[in-house]
Scaffold this active site. Sequence first.
Site, PDB file in Angstrom:
ATOM      1  N   CYS A   1     -11.017  -0.604  -3.242  1.00 39.67           N
ATOM      2  CA  CYS A   1     -10.405   0.635  -3.715  1.00 39.67           C
ATOM      3  C   CYS A   1     -11.209   1.235  -4.862  1.00 39.67           C
ATOM      4  CB  CYS A   1      -8.959   0.390  -4.148  1.00 39.67           C
ATOM      5  SG  CYS A   1      -8.790  -0.815  -5.482  1.00 39.67           S
TER       6      CYS A   1
ATOM      7  N   TYR B   1      -6.566 -12.324  -2.321  1.00 40.85           N
ATOM      8  CA  TYR B   1      -5.700 -11.269  -2.835  1.00 40.85           C
ATOM      9  C   TYR B   1      -4.718 -10.841  -1.740  1.00 40.85           C
ATOM     10  CZ  TYR B   1      -9.573 -11.128  -6.166  1.00 40.85           C
ATOM     11  OH  TYR B   1     -10.546 -11.486  -7.058  1.00 40.85           O
TER      12      TYR B   1
ATOM     13  N   GLN C   1       0.836  -1.205   0.000  1.00 40.04           N
ATOM     14  CA  GLN C   1       0.000   0.000   0.000  1.00 40.04           C
ATOM     15  C   GLN C   1       0.866   1.248   0.000  1.00 40.04           C
ATOM     16  OE1 GLN C   1      -3.179   0.285  -0.400  1.00 40.04           O
ATOM     17  NE2 GLN C   1      -4.268  -1.464   0.445  1.00 40.04           N
TER      18      GLN C   1
ATOM     19  N   GLU D   1      -2.845 -15.713  -3.475  1.00 36.88           N
ATOM     20  CA  GLU D   1      -2.308 -14.630  -4.292  1.00 36.88           C
ATOM     21  C   GLU D   1      -1.779 -15.224  -5.592  1.00 36.88           C
ATOM     22  OE1 GLU D   1      -1.032 -11.553  -6.146  1.00 36.88           O
ATOM     23  OE2 GLU D   1      -1.989 -11.212  -4.201  1.00 36.88           O
TER      24      GLU D   1
ATOM     25  N   ASP E   1      -9.633  -8.056  -0.638  1.00 41.70           N
ATOM     26  CA  ASP E   1      -9.082  -6.730  -0.941  1.00 41.70           C
ATOM     27  C   ASP E   1      -8.658  -6.766  -2.412  1.00 41.70           C
ATOM     28  OD1 ASP E   1      -7.965  -4.234  -0.935  1.00 41.70           O
ATOM     29  OD2 ASP E   1      -6.334  -4.702   0.451  1.00 41.70           O
TER      30      ASP E   1
END
Length: 464
Positions: A418, A322, A293, A343, A391
């Site tokens: 997001c 994720y 991030q 992932e 996420d």
Amino acid sequence: MAKANRVYPQKAPVTKNQEVEGEVVDITYQGMGVVKIDNFPIFVVDAIPGEVVRLGITKVQKNFAFGRVIKRLQESPNRVQNANQIAITTGIAPLANLKYAAQLEFKQRQVAQLFKKVNLDVEVSPTIGMADPTKYRNKAQVPVQTINGQLETGFYRRGSHNLVPVEDFYIQDPKVDEAVTVTRDILRDLGLSAYDEKTKKGVVRHIMARRGYYSHELMVVIVTNTKRLPEAEEIATRLRAKLPELKSFIHNINHDDTNVIMGQWNETIWGADDIHDQLMGKDFVIGPNSFYQVNPQTTATLYTLAAEKAGLKPTDIAVDAYSGIGTITLSIADKVKHVYGVEVVENAVADAEQNARNNQIDNVTFVTADAPEQMVAWAAEGLQPNVVFVDPPRKGLTAELISAVAAMAPETFVYISCNPATLARDAVQILAEGFEIEGAVQPLDQFPQTTHVETITVFKRVKA
């Protein structure tokens, strides 16, 4: 929020180079003001709601037009005086002209309107902001071009690949900006060429710099179109002399004709293959291609709040879809019995496993797979987590992943988003699969001065 989705069967009410006056009634998702003439939207840079402006029409499309402000006839009280014009016109910080309290209100309203658009009646809490909403980004990926015979770094002007030279990026850590500028000057001095997208010739495509917010460890990456980085050792020597925080200098190769910035091949010229930073008391390895991030200050708030809203218990089994380099997985591991992370990026999984070892965490399992496919597989295997965290990237979740989560029947489904547009879209299916939204949707300003917003939404399984 404004969107050009209407069809106008008749001729547009404005023409190129025409001057018109109107009130700014909204902001688009790109941070442009919206003026309507006969209900026809005109998108304008550096115009905010409540202002009355005289516009010059610069481009007319079938359903909308673009304009520029010739004169501000009435100014909004929410306007920032002496705002960074380069940040606004390039799109680095399209909301830099809007006072921060108004930015937070805009983002709350944006989330609420997107849920309303899909006919979901939800409560949206006020956006959680930052004490200092500037200079927060810990990473820069800066394009390189030759302008007037000189190698330059900067940012593309909105809607183009025309580079605007920039040294102060306004929203980036000043040490990151310094690293980019120092690297640019060294490349200039050594005579390295910039890659030209049109001729496909030249060497340097991008300079990437990332810095640990807490560790202050610095990484510099030069992305080239060539297999060899000319003067690599000399560049390393000069970077070390100019940047005392430098821990890693890497050459990345990307010779594909693509908009993707980083290639998959890295060569460490000097120092470590990666840097470290700390988040929520955990140490994380961050490589050149790692997703981490960009705003670690608000990331800690984001993950802490997500864990609190999940109501985690020591007996819980959790899944983190994720999972990246393991930031969520490892931040909640000490609160639950076991966490499974999935992932698709192999190197990210290797970093996640290394991060688990570095932090002496042994109640986590990471799997390299596409998240939707792995969630379907886990559901078929009978894995029944108590809590699922997602996420996802901006494209949101797939229908298959949502159905797989429903088949697992967790008590709690925490969606960190997001992109509120895909969140609202996905929420419709999640509710149809037997969940309900618990409490308010919580926006969080992970990206101040831009139109982007992060949200936390908690879904609870409806008990029969």
